[in-house]
Enzyme design. Structure first.
Site: not given
Ligand code: DQA
Length: 149
Positions: A11, A19
């Site tokens: 997600p 983002r």
């Molecule tokens: C993430 C780290 C996760 O904690 C976060 O919810 C994301 C991206 C990352 O790629 O750094 O959506 O997986």
């Protein structure tokens, strides 16, 4: 031709580039796809690159990967920290899986320090931005005994 490496994204990763760029960088998900594909091709692999905001769809894709892929790279996004269903789906496969994150989850909020899915993965790579994906593909290719061309 070997089976592809499935690269699955969870997600909000569709929002990469816009983002929280201070955390996730400027690269878009298309950039991630291109760089990961280029790295895989050096080793003679194609990738099947997908993103979903839905937990069940990711579970379906992991089950599909079990039959159609030689290996799996997964950035499960926030589901990393919540999803027993994704953990179970990976445990049910017999292909190697690498967990990736763009950010260093251990440098961030406490709730991001725990991953449900790490226990089912051969390794975890985090904190290198898009390079985390490239390193994952490289590690898998070497594990699968592919030679860089
Ligand atoms: C993430 C780290 C996760 O904690 C976060 O919810 C994301 C991206 C990352 O790629 O750094 O959506 O997986």
């Amino acid at each position: 031709m070997p089976k592809p490496i499935y690269v699955l994204n969870g997600p909000n990763l569709n929002l990469l580039g816009q983002r929280e760029p201070d955390i996730y960088g400027q690269a878009t998900l298309d950039d991630v796809r291109e760089r990961t594909q280029a790295r895989a091709r050096r080793y003679g692999f194609e990738i099947e690159f997908r993103q979903s905001n839905t937990e069940g769809e990711i579970v379906d894709w992991i089950q599909e990967a079990c039959a159609k892929a030689c290996a799996l790279v997964i950035n499960a996004g926030a589901y990393t920290h919540t999803s027993v269903a994704i953990l179970d789906a990976i445990l049910a496969t017999d292909i190697p899986c690498v967990e990736v994150h763009l950010s260093n989850i251990f440098q961030r909020e406490e709730f991001r320090h725990h991953s449900y899915i790490s226990a089912a993965c051969v390794g975890v790579i985090c904190g290198f931005g898009v390079k985390s994906y490239e390193l994952a593909v490289e590690a898998l290719a070497e594990r699968l005994d592919a030679v860089e061309g």
